[in-house]
Design a protein around this motif. Structure first.
Motif, short mmCIF file in Angstrom:
data_model
loop_
_atom_site.label_atom_id
_atom_site.label_comp_id
_atom_site.label_asym_id
_atom_site.label_seq_id
_atom_site.Cartn_x
_atom_site.Cartn_y
_atom_site.Cartn_z
N GLU A 55 -31.49 60.09 -7.38
CA GLU A 55 -31.95 61.14 -6.47
C GLU A 55 -32.55 60.28 -5.16
N VAL A 56 -32.94 59.03 -5.26
CA VAL A 56 -33.28 57.94 -4.52
C VAL A 56 -32.06 57.78 -3.41
N ALA A 59 -31.14 60.74 -1.46
CA ALA A 59 -31.92 60.91 -0.06
C ALA A 59 -31.49 59.88 0.92
N THR A 240 -37.18 50.35 -2.79
CA THR A 240 -36.27 50.59 -1.66
C THR A 240 -36.33 49.25 -0.64
N ALA A 275 -35.68 57.64 2.16
CA ALA A 275 -35.31 57.27 0.69
C ALA A 275 -36.69 56.98 0.00
N THR A 278 -38.64 59.86 -1.14
CA THR A 278 -38.39 60.28 -2.50
C THR A 278 -38.78 59.56 -3.51
N SER A 279 -38.61 58.22 -3.47
CA SER A 279 -39.04 57.45 -4.66
C SER A 279 -40.48 57.34 -4.57
N LYS A 281 -42.45 59.97 -4.24
CA LYS A 281 -42.93 61.22 -4.92
C LYS A 281 -42.58 60.99 -6.65
N LYS A 282 -41.41 60.33 -6.75
CA LYS A 282 -41.01 60.25 -7.97
C LYS A 282 -42.09 59.05 -8.81
#
Length: 388
Positions: A55-56, A59, A240, A275, A278-279, A281-282
């Motif tokens: 998912e990362v 993104a 990231t 990216a 997204t990371s 949020k995860k």
């Protein structure tokens, strides 16, 4: 006058301290691909296993299609794009701060903060085991530079009480990168408050990992409202790259105006910022990553101690095996690599003389079987510290 570089290099080789980059032929993750062979990777800082998360990655790819692969300028010219702004706002909310500011690296963030806040009439007080970027930031700031005994609030207090500086800034790592132990932030905050000093915490190895939502050392120790300057990196727990500083509106405005490492460098690619959103949020929502990590840490510590290895006082994913001599640490690293495990030997000047070690780092990407296999290999090679 000549520069005898060859002699310096040869001396480092003789000391078993010559360093060479390893060329990885695959992404960061549980397995490292090196020179045509796969190794179980126990030396990355990808603590939550997000560096190659699908998912990362998706993104990043989507944002690269929309924003390109480079920002093209510094933040204050035309390089500050919408994903940067969105990430800064998300990081401020995540850390309970008024604002946050992105930097290209943690090193640049630390240099930028201290150069912006301090000058010749000021003083900076640093833990002896602080990361090199913190030490360099303090030295380059021009402020009077003092170091205090590791994790010793009383030693800091003595220095602060003797100082007549205009501004006094105490600086520590939240989690120390080579030992894995945590700073006693409440006690340090007490000392700073009693002596009219600010406290700065570099939480590079705590963000994402500590606290039930991954908010880091300040939340796990309950001192978020008592620390004036928070620095965090995005290339470790978040998987990231880049870094940020979070604090008050006035602090961030001061950095925008005076931090040279922010003003005079190109902004990170917007795709990296997207990216990271997204990371982030995860890391907030997927609690299983920290729960699994804690279980693996406990499993490794119990097994390595039973085998007679000397561990350091760490409950974090950083689990150093203290060896002592540089040559012995290199030999153990090489023996484990032969068995399929990638673990770097850490030697002076990164760590003190006589404290060479293997810096084992655990990740949510690892499985129990991976830890058990490492412990079995440690048992087989039979290399112990002399006092174990």
């Amino acid at each position: 006058m000549t520069f005898d570089l060859a002699a310096d290099l040869e001396k480092r080789r003789q000391q078993h301290r010559f360093r060479e980059p390893l060329v990885m032929d695959g992404p960061c993750g549980r397995v490292a691909r090196l020179a045509g062979r796969d190794y179980l990777n126990f030396c990355s800082n990808d603590y939550l296993g997000l560096a190659n998360d699908p998912e990362v990655v998706a993104a990043f790819q989507q944002a690269a299609g929309s924003w390109g692969v480079g920002s093209g300028a510094s933040h204050l010219v035309c390089g500050h794009q919408r994903p940067h702004q969105d990430l800064e706002e998300a990081l401020a909310a995540h850390t309970g701060r008024e604002r946050a500011l992105l930097f290209s690296t943690g090193y640049m963030a630390n240099l930028g903060v201290m150069s912006a806040l301090l000058g010749k009439s000021d003083a900076v007080f640093e833990d002896r085991l602080n990361h090199a970027s913190l030490l360099d930031g303090g030295l380059l700031s021009g402020a009077r530079f003092r170091r205090f005994a590791h994790n010793d609030p009383t030693a800091l207090e003595r220095l602060l009480q003797r100082s007549d500086a205009r501004r006094k800034l105490a600086v520590v790592d939240g989690v120390f990168s080579m030992d894995g132990d945590e700073a006693p932030l409440a006690a340090l905050a007490n000392v700073c408050e009693a002596n009219d000093a600010w406290l700065m915490v570099d939480d590079a190895h705590g963000i994402g990992v500590l606290d039930e939502q991954g908010r880091g050392s300040l939340f796990s120790q309950g001192v978020n409202d008592r620390v004036q300057v928070l620095m965090g990196t995005l290339g470790k727990g978040q998987g990231t790259g880049g870094a940020f500083v979070a604090g008050s509106h006035e602090l961030i405005e001061t950095l925008i105006q005076f931090a040279r490492t922010f003003i005079y460098t190109t902004a990170m690619p917007a795709a990296v910022a997207a990216a990271t959103l997204t990371s982030l949020k995860k890391s907030q929502q997927e609690h299983w990553r920290r729960e699994k990590l804690a279980e693996l840490v406990t499993r490794f510590r119990a097994g390595a101690s039973e085998l007679g290895y000397t561990l350091m006082d760490s409950q974090t994913p950083i689990q150093p095996i203290l060896i002592g001599s540089d040559a012995d640490a290199m030999a153990l690293s090489a023996a484990l690599r032969e068995k399929g495990f990638l673990i770097t030997a850490i030697r002076p000047p990164t760590v003190p003389e006589g404290e060479a070690r293997l810096r084992v780092t655990l990740s949510a990407a690892h499985e129990r079987a991976d830890v058990d296999a490492l412990l079995a290999a440690l048992d087989e090679v039979g290399c112990r510290t002399s006092d174990a």
